[in-house]
Motif scaffolding. Sequence first.
Motif, PDB file in Angstrom:
ATOM      1  N   GLU A  67      40.802  34.552  53.028  1.00 38.93           N
ATOM      2  CA  GLU A  67      40.058  33.383  53.514  1.00 38.93           C
ATOM      3  C   GLU A  67      38.571  33.499  53.231  1.00 38.93           C
ATOM      4  O   GLU A  67      37.876  32.500  53.165  1.00 38.93           O
ATOM      5  CB  GLU A  67      40.278  33.203  55.017  1.00 38.93           C
ATOM      6  CG  GLU A  67      41.678  32.797  55.385  1.00 38.93           C
ATOM      7  CD  GLU A  67      41.859  32.646  56.883  1.00 38.93           C
ATOM      8  OE1 GLU A  67      40.850  32.555  57.621  1.00 38.93           O
ATOM      9  OE2 GLU A  67      43.014  32.628  57.333  1.00 38.93           O
ATOM     10  N   TRP A  68      38.080  34.725  53.064  1.00 35.80           N
ATOM     11  CA  TRP A  68      36.642  34.906  52.892  1.00 35.80           C
ATOM     12  C   TRP A  68      36.240  35.549  51.574  1.00 35.80           C
ATOM     13  O   TRP A  68      35.083  35.864  51.358  1.00 35.80           O
ATOM     14  CB  TRP A  68      36.046  35.671  54.072  1.00 35.80           C
ATOM     15  CG  TRP A  68      36.762  36.930  54.480  1.00 35.80           C
ATOM     16  CD1 TRP A  68      37.932  37.005  55.173  1.00 35.80           C
ATOM     17  CD2 TRP A  68      36.357  38.273  54.245  1.00 35.80           C
ATOM     18  NE1 TRP A  68      38.272  38.315  55.370  1.00 35.80           N
ATOM     19  CE2 TRP A  68      37.329  39.116  54.829  1.00 35.80           C
ATOM     20  CE3 TRP A  68      35.269  38.845  53.607  1.00 35.80           C
ATOM     21  CZ2 TRP A  68      37.236  40.498  54.784  1.00 35.80           C
ATOM     22  CZ3 TRP A  68      35.177  40.228  53.576  1.00 35.80           C
ATOM     23  CH2 TRP A  68      36.146  41.033  54.154  1.00 35.80           C
ATOM     24  N   ALA A  69      37.216  35.716  50.646  1.00 36.54           N
ATOM     25  CA  ALA A  69      36.844  36.383  49.398  1.00 36.54           C
ATOM     26  C   ALA A  69      37.636  35.870  48.200  1.00 36.54           C
ATOM     27  O   ALA A  69      38.730  35.336  48.333  1.00 36.54           O
ATOM     28  CB  ALA A  69      37.075  37.886  49.534  1.00 36.54           C
ATOM     29  N   GLU A  70      37.025  36.039  47.021  1.00 36.72           N
ATOM     30  CA  GLU A  70      37.676  35.750  45.748  1.00 36.72           C
ATOM     31  C   GLU A  70      37.407  36.921  44.821  1.00 36.72           C
ATOM     32  O   GLU A  70      36.461  37.679  45.012  1.00 36.72           O
ATOM     33  CB  GLU A  70      37.125  34.465  45.123  1.00 36.72           C
ATOM     34  CG  GLU A  70      35.689  34.609  44.673  1.00 36.72           C
ATOM     35  CD  GLU A  70      35.219  33.556  43.684  1.00 36.72           C
ATOM     36  OE1 GLU A  70      36.050  32.843  43.104  1.00 36.72           O
ATOM     37  OE2 GLU A  70      34.009  33.476  43.490  1.00 36.72           O
ATOM     38  N   ARG A  71      38.255  37.064  43.828  1.00 35.03           N
ATOM     39  CA  ARG A  71      38.096  38.125  42.844  1.00 35.03           C
ATOM     40  C   ARG A  71      38.148  37.509  41.456  1.00 35.03           C
ATOM     41  O   ARG A  71      39.055  36.747  41.153  1.00 35.03           O
ATOM     42  CB  ARG A  71      39.187  39.180  43.020  1.00 35.03           C
ATOM     43  CG  ARG A  71      38.982  39.917  44.334  1.00 35.03           C
ATOM     44  CD  ARG A  71      40.204  40.657  44.788  1.00 35.03           C
ATOM     45  NE  ARG A  71      40.143  40.923  46.215  1.00 35.03           N
ATOM     46  CZ  ARG A  71      39.340  41.775  46.816  1.00 35.03           C
ATOM     47  NH1 ARG A  71      38.486  42.475  46.116  1.00 35.03           N
ATOM     48  NH2 ARG A  71      39.372  41.939  48.117  1.00 35.03           N
ATOM     49  N   GLY A  72      37.156  37.825  40.647  1.00 37.73           N
ATOM     50  CA  GLY A  72      37.074  37.280  39.299  1.00 37.73           C
ATOM     51  C   GLY A  72      37.639  38.239  38.278  1.00 37.73           C
ATOM     52  O   GLY A  72      37.547  39.456  38.438  1.00 37.73           O
ATOM     53  N   PHE A  73      38.206  37.656  37.214  1.00 41.88           N
ATOM     54  CA  PHE A  73      38.776  38.477  36.159  1.00 41.88           C
ATOM     55  C   PHE A  73      38.743  37.712  34.842  1.00 41.88           C
ATOM     56  O   PHE A  73      38.647  36.485  34.813  1.00 41.88           O
ATOM     57  CB  PHE A  73      40.214  38.899  36.490  1.00 41.88           C
ATOM     58  CG  PHE A  73      41.152  37.743  36.697  1.00 41.88           C
ATOM     59  CD1 PHE A  73      41.946  37.275  35.660  1.00 41.88           C
ATOM     60  CD2 PHE A  73      41.225  37.105  37.924  1.00 41.88           C
ATOM     61  CE1 PHE A  73      42.805  36.196  35.844  1.00 41.88           C
ATOM     62  CE2 PHE A  73      42.095  36.031  38.124  1.00 41.88           C
ATOM     63  CZ  PHE A  73      42.875  35.574  37.076  1.00 41.88           C
ATOM     64  N   CYS A  74      38.812  38.440  33.742  1.00 44.34           N
ATOM     65  CA  CYS A  74      38.853  37.825  32.419  1.00 44.34           C
ATOM     66  C   CYS A  74      40.249  37.271  32.190  1.00 44.34           C
ATOM     67  O   CYS A  74      41.243  37.978  32.369  1.00 44.34           O
ATOM     68  CB  CYS A  74      38.516  38.859  31.343  1.00 44.34           C
ATOM     69  SG  CYS A  74      38.779  38.234  29.660  1.00 44.34           S
ATOM     70  N   GLY A  75      40.328  36.017  31.767  1.00 44.59           N
ATOM     71  CA  GLY A  75      41.607  35.382  31.495  1.00 44.59           C
ATOM     72  C   GLY A  75      42.277  35.906  30.239  1.00 44.59           C
ATOM     73  O   GLY A  75      43.453  35.635  30.012  1.00 44.59           O
ATOM     74  N   THR A  76      41.567  36.673  29.426  1.00 46.49           N
ATOM     75  CA  THR A  76      42.138  37.230  28.202  1.00 46.49           C
ATOM     76  C   THR A  76      42.623  38.666  28.404  1.00 46.49           C
ATOM     77  O   THR A  76      43.786  38.970  28.178  1.00 46.49           O
ATOM     78  CB  THR A  76      41.110  37.173  27.050  1.00 46.49           C
ATOM     79  OG1 THR A  76      40.718  35.816  26.851  1.00 46.49           O
ATOM     80  CG2 THR A  76      41.708  37.722  25.758  1.00 46.49           C
ATOM     81  N   CYS A  77      41.736  39.553  28.846  1.00 48.41           N
ATOM     82  CA  CYS A  77      42.114  40.969  28.962  1.00 48.41           C
ATOM     83  C   CYS A  77      42.366  41.420  30.391  1.00 48.41           C
ATOM     84  O   CYS A  77      42.887  42.515  30.608  1.00 48.41           O
ATOM     85  CB  CYS A  77      41.056  41.863  28.321  1.00 48.41           C
ATOM     86  SG  CYS A  77      39.470  41.905  29.195  1.00 48.41           S
ATOM     87  N   GLY A  78      42.000  40.609  31.376  1.00 50.85           N
ATOM     88  CA  GLY A  78      42.246  40.957  32.774  1.00 50.85           C
ATOM     89  C   GLY A  78      41.191  41.825  33.421  1.00 50.85           C
ATOM     90  O   GLY A  78      41.341  42.202  34.586  1.00 50.85           O
ATOM     91  N   SER A  79      40.110  42.147  32.720  1.00 53.03           N
ATOM     92  CA  SER A  79      39.063  42.990  33.313  1.00 53.03           C
ATOM     93  C   SER A  79      38.546  42.388  34.611  1.00 53.03           C
ATOM     94  O   SER A  79      38.345  41.180  34.720  1.00 53.03           O
ATOM     95  CB  SER A  79      37.868  43.121  32.357  1.00 53.03           C
ATOM     96  OG  SER A  79      38.203  43.851  31.215  1.00 53.03           O
ATOM     97  N   THR A  80      38.300  43.250  35.588  1.00 57.53           N
ATOM     98  CA  THR A  80      37.701  42.818  36.845  1.00 57.53           C
ATOM     99  C   THR A  80      36.247  42.433  36.575  1.00 57.53           C
ATOM    100  O   THR A  80      35.494  43.212  35.986  1.00 57.53           O
ATOM    101  CB  THR A  80      37.764  43.951  37.883  1.00 57.53           C
ATOM    102  OG1 THR A  80      39.134  44.253  38.139  1.00 57.53           O
ATOM    103  CG2 THR A  80      37.062  43.561  39.165  1.00 57.53           C
ATOM    104  N   LEU A  81      35.855  41.228  37.017  1.00 63.01           N
ATOM    105  CA  LEU A  81      34.505  40.734  36.768  1.00 63.01           C
ATOM    106  C   LEU A  81      33.625  40.723  38.016  1.00 63.01           C
ATOM    107  O   LEU A  81      32.457  41.073  37.949  1.00 63.01           O
ATOM    108  CB  LEU A  81      34.562  39.312  36.203  1.00 63.01           C
ATOM    109  CG  LEU A  81      35.306  39.148  34.885  1.00 63.01           C
ATOM    110  CD1 LEU A  81      35.376  37.668  34.512  1.00 63.01           C
ATOM    111  CD2 LEU A  81      34.664  39.977  33.782  1.00 63.01           C
TER     112      LEU A  81
END
Length: 142
Positions: A67-81
């Motif tokens: 509810e209080w967080a999101e996690r970003g990642f590359c849509g190609t290789c999946g790296s954590t952003l």
Amino acid sequence: MAEAAKTLTGRCLCGAVTLTVQSEIPRLRACHCDMCRQHTSGMFISVDTVPGTLEVRGPAQSFASSEWAERGFCGTCGSTLWYGTVHDGMRHPAAGLFDAADLGEMTLEFFADECPQGYALAGEHRKLSTEETIAMFTEDDA
């Protein structure tokens, strides 16, 4: 007198996503929560940035992990952003994306009581327990 902000540039593993951000003092923060460990297979380490300066280009995606967080990642290789906080819209970029080896010192650990016994961070810095971490992120909601 405050230091001038430094421009940091980074990229995901495949290079499809690039990031640019400003950081006055590039301090590091680590999180040992179970979601960060699942997302990164270890602790998540972010770099402290000037709010509102993160620019992301490329196929970046995000996942609402709570509810209080999101996690970003590359849509190609999946790296954590990034790790993002919903209440203020901040995105805290992963330190490993940036070439700068001199990002700074570790200043804060979240969920320090959940850190696996197999590793621990050296040095003297603030370590918040699970209870202290949750209180920090929910105090504005009270």
